[in-house]
Design an enzyme around this catalytic site. Structure first.
Site, PDB file in Angstrom:
ATOM      1  N   MET A  92       0.733  -1.753  -0.351  1.00  0.00           N
ATOM      2  CA  MET A  92       0.147   0.042  -0.062  1.00  0.00           C
ATOM      3  C   MET A  92       0.706   1.036  -0.233  1.00  0.00           C
ATOM      4  SD  MET A  92      -3.407  -1.323   2.340  1.00  0.00           S
ATOM      5  CE  MET A  92      -2.061  -1.234   3.644  1.00  0.00           C
ATOM      6  N   ILE A 124      -4.351  -3.513  -7.338  1.00  0.00           N
ATOM      7  CA  ILE A 124      -3.177  -1.851  -7.884  1.00  0.00           C
ATOM      8  C   ILE A 124      -2.190  -1.925  -6.135  1.00  0.00           C
ATOM      9  CG2 ILE A 124      -4.914  -0.261  -8.831  1.00  0.00           C
ATOM     10  CD1 ILE A 124      -5.832   0.535  -6.015  1.00  0.00           C
ATOM     11  N   GLU A 125      -3.079  -3.138  -5.521  1.00  0.00           N
ATOM     12  CA  GLU A 125      -1.971  -3.151  -4.904  1.00  0.00           C
ATOM     13  C   GLU A 125      -0.450  -4.215  -5.058  1.00  0.00           C
ATOM     14  OE1 GLU A 125      -1.671  -1.943  -1.480  1.00  0.00           O
ATOM     15  OE2 GLU A 125      -3.718  -1.284  -0.816  1.00  0.00           O
ATOM     16  N   SER A 126      -0.860  -4.930  -6.111  1.00  0.00           N
ATOM     17  CA  SER A 126       0.688  -6.416  -5.937  1.00  0.00           C
ATOM     18  C   SER A 126       0.033  -6.545  -7.041  1.00  0.00           C
ATOM     19  CB  SER A 126      -0.267  -7.087  -5.177  1.00  0.00           C
ATOM     20  OG  SER A 126      -1.201  -8.118  -5.594  1.00  0.00           O
ATOM     21  N   TYR A 158      -4.671   6.749  -5.399  1.00  0.00           N
ATOM     22  CA  TYR A 158      -4.776   5.577  -4.961  1.00  0.00           C
ATOM     23  C   TYR A 158      -6.404   5.599  -5.816  1.00  0.00           C
ATOM     24  CZ  TYR A 158      -4.770   1.022  -2.602  1.00  0.00           C
ATOM     25  OH  TYR A 158      -5.190  -0.210  -1.980  1.00  0.00           O
TER      26      TYR A 158
END
Length: 578
Positions: free
Chosen positions: A1, A148-150, A253
């Site tokens: 994050m 979008i995180e990983s 984000y």
């Protein structure tokens, strides 16, 4: 994050055009105010190495591109088209369009290989995410947060230390009940981490009552969102209202979340190939209660280690520590039952290679070897030296082959010492292992060898000449005869030889004669009985050291000296048995 990258600044002309469109379409939000930061900070997942990603075991073995587009056009990015497509998404969470969202959609559309890889991985992971969200009553569009995180890489680790598909920091993961240690990191477990993420998002939504704020708090933490709300003032309760007061990475984000939902749904419209499954992968879980290594499972069950890692990314070192507590192991469903049946064979396969030692004794430091005098070992000992008149530390150190500094450190003395002081000297002494004297066994007469003359004896071994019937000595007595002059064992005599008889006479049967016992004189006994050695106990010695020096046991020394315990004193004389 955490951890993000910078992309191109927003162009003023582009922002003005989009703002103009917003005036005619109230649902379009503009965030291009001049007072805001001129750059967008995008999630670290945008940096994912797509070449390494394509080597993923699951992508290589279970997925295939539907087609390979020619030309690779970016597609239509007009405001009207994007608005229409976003409005058509069946989502509970609001998906507005603005300059930041549009720019992020374009960024995804240009990274076609990244999106294709994520589409392939989504075939396996999306059902896991959706099940966890459904159990907790969460909107299903949240399944794209790991995009979008990983970038859907379960072993992804950010520069800040966040790990797993949902990118939990270690502290956050532990607070949510996930185990994080050297062997197991449940932040990487797709099932457990998805359940924890769903519960965490539910808590955040219950706190703010708005999904845009909850998603922002998931990225930067509730503390930063609360600070932005206070700075915005006026009862602002929306992400876009507090946008200028949020951390720079968080400003990109929520737009990235909207763009991920868009691109994963409308990838075909931007010339990104769909990904199909070569064959379905169906998995099952087994509970492991014993310590087992992936190599053991792989070699016994013929499952590639890469497959085990892809299905069980939570085991960081390829070890399942089931001896500590039970763990779930994910396997292809057809091989789950096979594991249960063959568990003993798996655990015992190369068991010594993967065994963990319970008790380990430290080495003594003794160096063993062999030279012309026999086998030896170098042992570290403490000696005591009484300083004599005229002696210096240098002379003493040279005498014992040690350094001056070691003597000073061990005795805590200065550069000089007084006469009469007793110093400890730590040095190494070479001990030779005692060699047992070889004992020759009595020779057994060979029936084929010529019989010895009964009237002759060896000069080295005088024999008692007591007359026996037949003029010979019994073999048993001859074998018991010991040479006293040269210390060698006399050769045993062969069986008695009967005297020849005349043909016309019949030999009478001989009477059984008991051989006379050989008597040993005191003089002979003195020569054959070894003498015990007397040892004077030195300071610092104990029975164990003395026994090792002479090659005997402690029990033998205690028995020879009638000692009831191991206590001995310096100057005491003790017998050392042979």
């Amino acid at each position: 994050m955490k951890n993000f990258i910078k992309i191109l600044p927003l162009l003023a002309a582009f922002a003005g055009t989009l703002t103009a469109g917003a005036q005619s379409t109230p649902s379009v939000l503009s965030v291009s105010d001049d007072s805001m930061t001129p750059t967008i900070i995008m999630p670290e997942s945008f940096e994912t190495d797509t070449k390494a990603m394509s080597e993923n075991w699951y992508l290589k073995n279970y997925t295939v591109l539907d087609y390979k587009p020619d030309g690779r056009s970016e597609g239509d990015f007009s405001d009207e088209t994007l608005l229409e497509r976003l409005a058509a998404l069946p989502t509970e969470i609001e998906m507005p369009l603005n300059s930041v969202v549009k720019n992020t959609i374009q960024f995804y559309a240009r990274r076609k290989q990244l999106v294709e890889n994520m589409l392939g991985l989504s075939l396996f992971y999306m059902p896991i995410f959706e099940e966890a969200l459904e159990r907790n009553g969460m909107p299903l569009e949240l399944r794209y947060l790991p995009v979008i995180e990983s970038a859907l890489v379960p072993n992804a680790v950010s520069r800040a230390g966040a790990a797993g598909l949902w990118q939990f920091m270690p502290g956050t993961g532990k607070d949510l009940g996930l185990e994080v240690n050297s062997l197991v990191d449940q932040r990487r477990d797709p099932y457990l981490a998805s359940e924890a993420a769903a519960k965490y998002l539910k808590q955040l939504y219950n706190t703010y009552g708005d999904w845009s704020l909850a998603i922002a708090a998931y990225n930067c933490g509730p503390g930063n969102v609360n600070k932005a709300l206070r700075r915005a003032g006026g009862g602002k309760r929306d992400f876009w209202e507090i946008y200028p007061f949020l951390p720079r990475e968080t400003r990109g984000y929520v737009p990235a979340f909207i763009a991920a939902n868009y691109i994963m749904t409308y990838h075909k419209d931007h010339d990104i190939s769909p990904v199909l499954a070569k064959r379905p992968i169906v998995v099952d879980t087994v509970h492991v209660t014993r310590r087992v290594h992936f190599d053991q499972i792989s070699q016994v069950m013929d499952i590639p280690v890469d497959e085990l890692r892809a299905l069980n990314p939570q085991f960081r070192k390829d070890v399942i520590p089931g001896d500590i507590r039970p763990y779930s192991l994910v396997l292809p469903s057809l091989q789950a039952y096979s594991y249960i049946v063959n568990e003993d064979s798996i655990v015992n396969h190369n068991a010594a290679k993967y065994a963990r030692r319970g008790i380990v004794e430290p080495a003594s430091g003794a160096v063993t070897g062999k030279d012309s005098r026999g086998e030896y070992y170098d042992e570290e000992v403490i000696l005591y030296h009484k300083v004599k008149k005229g002696e210096t530390l240098t002379k003493i150190a040279r005498k014992y082959g040690v350094t001056v500094s070691s003597i000073r450190k061990l005795n805590k003395v200065g550069k000089s010492v007084k006469r009469g002081k007793t110093l400890k000297i730590k040095t190494v002494q070479r001990r030779y292992k005692p060699v047992a004297a070889p004992v020759e066994e009595p020779q057994t007469p060979d029936s084929k060898s010529p019989l010895p003359d009964s009237t002759k004896t060896t000069p080295e071994a005088p024999v008692d000449t007591t007359a026996m019937p037949g003029g010979t000595m019994p073999a048993s007595e001859a074998a018991d005869t010991i040479a006293t002059g040269a210390g060698e064992v006399a050769a045993a005599f062969s069986a008695p030889v009967q005297e020849k008889t005349e043909p016309e006479k019949v030999a009478e049967p001989q009477k059984k004669v008991t051989p006379a016992k050989q008597t040993t004189t005191k003089k002979t006994a003195a020569k054959t009985t070894p003498k015990a050695t007397t040892h004077t106990v030195k300071r610092g010695e104990n029975l164990s050291k003395i026994a090792k020096r002479y090659g005997v046991t402690v029990q033998a020394i205690k028995k020879a000296n009638n000692l009831k315990n191991d206590n001995i004193n310096a100057g005491q004389k003790i017998k050392i048995p042979q």
